[in-house]
Design a protein around this motif. Structure first.
Motif, PDB file in Angstrom:
ATOM      1  N   PHE A 294       0.809  -1.210   0.000  1.00  0.00           N
ATOM      2  CA  PHE A 294       0.000   0.000   0.000  1.00  0.00           C
ATOM      3  C   PHE A 294       0.845   1.265   0.000  1.00  0.00           C
ATOM      4  N   ASP A 295       2.083   1.158  -0.491  1.00  0.00           N
ATOM      5  CA  ASP A 295       2.910   2.357  -0.651  1.00  0.00           C
ATOM      6  C   ASP A 295       2.165   3.333  -1.544  1.00  0.00           C
ATOM      7  N   ASN A 296       1.932   4.546  -1.079  1.00  0.00           N
ATOM      8  CA  ASN A 296       1.243   5.481  -1.967  1.00  0.00           C
ATOM      9  C   ASN A 296       2.227   6.095  -2.959  1.00  0.00           C
ATOM     10  N   LEU A 297       1.699   6.926  -3.845  1.00  0.00           N
ATOM     11  CA  LEU A 297       2.506   7.445  -4.947  1.00  0.00           C
ATOM     12  C   LEU A 297       3.793   8.112  -4.441  1.00  0.00           C
ATOM     13  N   SER A 298       3.651   8.962  -3.415  1.00  0.00           N
ATOM     14  CA  SER A 298       4.822   9.678  -2.906  1.00  0.00           C
ATOM     15  C   SER A 298       5.868   8.722  -2.366  1.00  0.00           C
ATOM     16  N   VAL A 299       5.423   7.759  -1.553  1.00  0.00           N
ATOM     17  CA  VAL A 299       6.363   6.822  -0.944  1.00  0.00           C
ATOM     18  C   VAL A 299       7.033   5.993  -2.029  1.00  0.00           C
ATOM     19  N   TRP A 300       6.243   5.569  -3.006  1.00  0.00           N
ATOM     20  CA  TRP A 300       6.783   4.762  -4.090  1.00  0.00           C
ATOM     21  C   TRP A 300       7.816   5.552  -4.902  1.00  0.00           C
ATOM     22  N   ILE A 301       7.474   6.814  -5.259  1.00  0.00           N
ATOM     23  CA  ILE A 301       8.411   7.632  -6.046  1.00  0.00           C
ATOM     24  C   ILE A 301       9.694   7.864  -5.252  1.00  0.00           C
ATOM     25  N   TYR A 302       9.539   8.114  -3.934  1.00  0.00           N
ATOM     26  CA  TYR A 302      10.721   8.346  -3.092  1.00  0.00           C
ATOM     27  C   TYR A 302      11.656   7.144  -3.137  1.00  0.00           C
ATOM     28  N   GLY A 303      11.060   5.943  -3.101  1.00  0.00           N
ATOM     29  CA  GLY A 303      11.879   4.731  -3.190  1.00  0.00           C
ATOM     30  C   GLY A 303      12.543   4.607  -4.546  1.00  0.00           C
TER      31      GLY A 303
END
Lengths: 286, 306
Positions: B254-263
């Motif tokens: 459930f990583d949201n867009l921001s968390v996913w992009i940060y990764g």
């Protein structure tokens, strides 16, 4: 109003008390424990304060000089947040004032357009800014010159990112406060012989100060405790307190993370008290 | 008679302390326009770069090859991006819906209190808004870990991999900061309503709950709507709080867009389709907001004509 309706707030009172105080209790508890792993049993926790010594004693050797990484990070956070707040205040107030003064009929649309970037993803925006601060960038390849005169990793790069990311949070409350000032007051002041500048300084500005306080807090706090923008725009060179907490979280060193979070929390409680002196119910927070 | 006075010197405007700045006006006006434009450009620079990159046929951020729209249909081919968008939407929609409904009722409850008490609770209500995201995120995470451990010791039959981190923690964390925004938007509208309205409804025998739905909510619906929009944008854009409280539920990250992009930017392999998606979203937001504003104005004009 029917006093029966008071009951509607009871679940929220319970929710607020639980979710405001329990997490604070949790960081308090873990800040004074030995907890350094994610999977823990409550029975394993024991009292430990030794990491608090690091706040004053933690010395690291960088470039032949000893310095305290936590204190430096706090100092950095404070300096970057202060500069960001000050510049956002000057530019943001200026822009809010220009919108208010402008003869455009539908000011709401102008305001919306100005704060539109706020709706787009913060991380992606920072990454886009990073890309134009590199030596070879997309802007240079089209127009032939660098749009931003500073490169990734410099304080100016981080400040640019912080200022233009958080400025909308200054523009909005200041504009709200400006909009509430009655035109009559300004006219009266001009009629009574004050120059336009004096009118602004003695009448308009004091009346909009509530918005400035709200805006400053809304800019200062996320800048002070944020970690994504400094990390992306400085390649990890400039370490703010948020970056240390993020690192501690990544390596599961929860007690040190809690300790630092607790210190930030104290700072925030101070700001909330400051805000309530100017704005009792947080009307300018929007 | 009048001649007697004409001998006296007439005070000029200058002597009254008036200084003529009218010559400076064009200069200051140009300066103001230039400064406004520079600030505006600074605010928009990142958006412009994102838009340019979304049209770049090369996937490299360092040079522009040619204009191409290929990254736009490619959004659908990027599985990770689609998962992140899906996760963001699920969390934000659930959190916004709950926050709007609960927040409206809570605001009515707070409004019914005495002024002093209400101010005290509003102070507490503002804590999640004013608290630094990192403190909120980190402390909620610690609390959820403790709750998770507690649940697992009580229900020993739960599988080892089970954890509350994921959808439940994200929705709770988002509710935590979304409800206060709804309340802050609804409260001023409640103050504007005529208190006699509700009393009249109740006196005429309408049940208290029905009175809220039929009388009060129509009167405050603009505030409810504004609160819903704000809660939704805050939720969709959240990074820090989600970063600490994300996880897997039902085997889905459930990583949201921001968390996913940060990764992903940590690994330096961000697909230009992400830029394309962001550009689409910006255009959509702009059109929706302007459309909403224009339709509101038209409605207002019709009313005046009548």
């Amino acid at each position: 109003m029917n006093s029966l309706y008071k009951r509607l707030a009871i679940p929220y009172q319970v929710w607020l008390v639980l979710l405001v105080f329990l997490p604070i209790m949790a960081i308090l508890l873990i800040a004074i424990s030995n907890l350094t792993t994610a999977n823990f049993n409550l029975s394993d926790i024991s009292f430990q304060l030794s990491h608090w010594n690091d706040l004053v004693e933690n010395q690291s050797l960088v470039d032949g000089e000893y310095f305290n990484s936590y204190l430096t990070a706090f100092k950095n956070s404070f300096i970057y947040a202060s500069i960001t707040t000050l510049v956002s205040f000057i530019f943001g107030y200026f822009l809010a004032y220009q919108i208010k003064k402008s003869r455009i009929k539908n000011k709401f649309i102008i305001l919306t357009i100005i704060i539109l970037p706020m709706w787009s993803n913060l991380i992606l925006r920072s990454e886009a800014l990073r890309s134009v601060m590199l030596d070879n960038n997309i802007f240079k390849s089209i127009f032939g010159f660098d749009i931003l005169p500073f490169s990734v990793g410099t304080p100016a790069a981080v400040l640019f990112g912080l200022i233009f990311t958080y400025m909308p949070f200054m523009i909005l409350p200041v504009y709200t406060a400006l909009e509430k000032i009655e035109v009559n007051l300004e006219e009266a002041s001009l009629d009574l012989g004050l120059t336009p500048f004096k009118t602004f300084w003695k009448v308009v500005f004091p009346l909009s100060f509530k918005g400035v306080v709200s805006g400053s807090i809304m800019v200062f706090l996320p800048t002070f405790a944020g970690f994504a923008i400094p990390k992306i725009l400085s390649n990890g060179n400039i370490v703010l307190i948020g970056n240390i907490i993020e690192t501690k979280f990544t390596y599961n060193i929860y007690n040190v993370g809690s300790m630092l979070a607790l210190l930030i929390l104290i700072l925030i409680l101070g700001s909330i008290l400051l805000l309530t002196r100017f704005d009792k119910e947080g009307e300018t927070l929007l | 008679m009048t001649d007697r006075y004409s001998d006296y010197p007439v005070a000029t405007l200058k002597e009254y302390g008036y200084r003529d700045y009218s010559k400076l006006k064009p200069v200051t006006r140009i300066l103001k326009q230039v400064l406004s434009f520079v600030i505006f450009f600074g605010l928009y620079l990142s958006i412009i770069i994102i838009a340019i990159q979304s049209l770049n046929s090369s996937s490299v951020m360092s040079s522009f090859e040619s204009i191409s729209l290929k990254w736009y249909p490619n959004i659908l081919q990027e599985d990770d991006l689609m998962t992140a968008i899906g996760a963001t939407m699920i969390v934000s929609l659930i959190a916004t819906a709950l926050a709007t409904i609960l927040g409206t009722f809570f605001a009515i409850g707070l409004y019914a209190m005495s002024k002093k008490k209400r101010q005290q609770w509003m102070l507490l209500n503002n804590v999640p808004i004013l608290n630094a995201d990192i403190v909120t995120g980190f402390s909620l995470m610690l609390m959820f870990i403790l709750v998770n451990t507690f649940i697992k010791t009580v229900f020993t039959s739960l599988p080892q991999a089970w954890s509350i981190f994921g959808l439940p923690t994200l929705v709770l964390a988002h509710l935590f900061f979304a409800i206060p925004f709804v309340i802050l938007n609804v409260m001023p509208k409640l103050k504007e309503t005529d208190p006699n309205l509700m009393d009249a409804a109740l006196d005429l025998g309408v049940k208290p709950l029905k009175a809220i739905v039929k009388v009060l909510i129509p009167a405050i619906k603009a505030g409810v709507f504004a609160g819903m929009l704000l809660a939704f944008t805050m939720s969709i854009d959240d990074f820090v709080i989600s970063f600490f409280n994300t996880g897997e539920t039902f085997g889905m990250s459930f990583d949201n867009l921001s968390v996913w992009i940060y990764g992903v930017i940590g690994r330096r392999d961000l697909s230009p389709s992400v830029y394309a998606f962001s550009t689409l979203l910006t255009i959509f937001t702009l059109v929706a907001l302007i459309g909403y504003e224009l339709s509101k104005n038209r409605k207002g004009r019709v009313k005046i004509k009548k």
